[in-house]
Each structure stands twice: as C-alpha cells, then as structure tokens.
Design an enzyme around this catalytic site. Structure first.
Site, PDB file in Angstrom:
ATOM      1  CB  THR A   1      -7.137  12.995 -30.381  1.00  0.00           C
ATOM      2  OG1 THR A   1      -8.305  13.776 -30.619  1.00  0.00           O
ATOM      3  CG2 THR A   1      -6.128  13.774 -29.540  1.00  0.00           C
TER       4      THR A   1
ATOM      5  CB  THR B   1     -12.640  10.212 -30.988  1.00  0.00           C
ATOM      6  OG1 THR B   1     -12.416   8.921 -30.405  1.00  0.00           O
ATOM      7  CG2 THR B   1     -14.133  10.447 -31.117  1.00  0.00           C
ATOM      8  CB  CYS B   2     -10.568  14.912 -32.633  1.00  0.00           C
ATOM      9  SG  CYS B   2     -10.819  15.044 -30.851  1.00  0.00           S
ATOM     10  CB  SER B   3      -8.261  12.903 -36.724  1.00  0.00           C
ATOM     11  OG  SER B   3      -7.504  13.994 -36.273  1.00  0.00           O
TER      12      SER B   3
ATOM     13  CG  LEU C   1     -12.371  17.705 -38.901  1.00  0.00           C
ATOM     14  CD1 LEU C   1     -12.671  19.106 -38.396  1.00  0.00           C
ATOM     15  CD2 LEU C   1     -10.889  17.564 -39.181  1.00  0.00           C
TER      16      LEU C   1
END
Length: 161
Positions: free
Chosen positions: A46, A48-50, A54
C-alpha cells in the site's frame, strides 16, 4: 483492549518469510530473550506502507541495530506469499523480518485491528511501532490515521532507544 507498555505480547503463530520460504514461528520463540523493534502496517504494497513507513526502517537499519536491537520486524495482516513478494520488492529481504499474520489473530489479540472494509480492504492492522524486550512492550506508538507514518516511524523509534 489494546496492548500497553509493560504488557507481555500474547502468543500466536505467525509466518516468518525469507529466502527459503515461509516458516511458522511462535511469538514466544521470536521475541523471548531478545530486543525487537516491531512495526505493524495496514497492508504490504500500500502507498503509505511502501513509500513512507518501510523505507525509514531500511534506511535506519544499522542505526537501530547499533542501539542494542537484535531484530527489526514488520508485520501485516497479509498472507506469507504477499509478504515474501514485498520483502523482495522493497529490498528488505535479509535486513528486516517480514511476519505474516494472515488471519489477523495476533493483531486482534493486541487490540490493534482496524476495519477498513469501507475502503474494500477488510480487517487490517493499525499502523504502529513498538520496542519489545524479552516479549514485554517497552514503548508503543500508534498512529491516529492509517495514512500517517510519523509516530510509528523509524525516527521515533530511534528517539526511544
């Protein structure tokens, strides 16, 4: 009830993914006797996550480990195949431990589940980070919005170590 600082992590079985595939790992086995930085994300791949969450942990990997941390782990309510692909795609394979909580059992036990059904994502994890020492939560940072990665980011963890 949400887990708090001073609480012991509940036991569950997760899938730890790596170059040799996925293997079952109990929370007790993974966290006992170690200091671990654990951060949870709503979903692998996703935006924001990627793009935001992270990368900070990858960029600060050496600095975090240099402060007495044994491992950095990312967990998501995704299956082990998705987490394996994300580890390879992100360049984090071999640096971070990618943990799959496929059914969300561990996430629910922490009280950190988040219903994103309105966005077509089902039940996922809140975005958070924690420092865990010998299976006990020493610090806990929970984002108020899943689209933010500030309170739970690597910079905050470095301040807390």
């Amino acid at each position: 009830m949400t887990i708090s600082v001073g609480d012991k992590l509940p036991d569950a079985t997760l899938k730890a993914v790596g170059a040799d595939g996925a293997k079952d790992v109990s929370v007790a086995e993974f966290f006992e006797g170690k200091t671990v930085v654990l951060f949870g994300v709503p979903g692998a791949f996703t935006p924001t996550c990627s793009n935001n969450h992270l990368p900070g942990y990858l960029e600060n990997h050496d600095a975090i480990l240099g402060r007495g941390v044994d491992a950095i782990a990312v967990i998501s309510v995704n299956d082990q195949h998705v987490m394996t692909a994300w580890a390879r795609f992100s360049g984090g394979e071999g640096k971070l431990v990618y943990l799959a909580d496929g059914n969300g059992d561990f996430t629910r036990a922490l009280g950190l589940d988040l219903d994103l059904s309105i966005a077509g994502l089902g039940v996922r994890s809140k975005r958070y980070s924690m420092i865990v020492k010998d299976r006990t939560v020493r610090s806990l940072n929970i984002e108020t919005s899943p689209a933010e990665a500030v309170e739970s980011g690597a910079a905050r963890i470095l301040e807390q170590l």
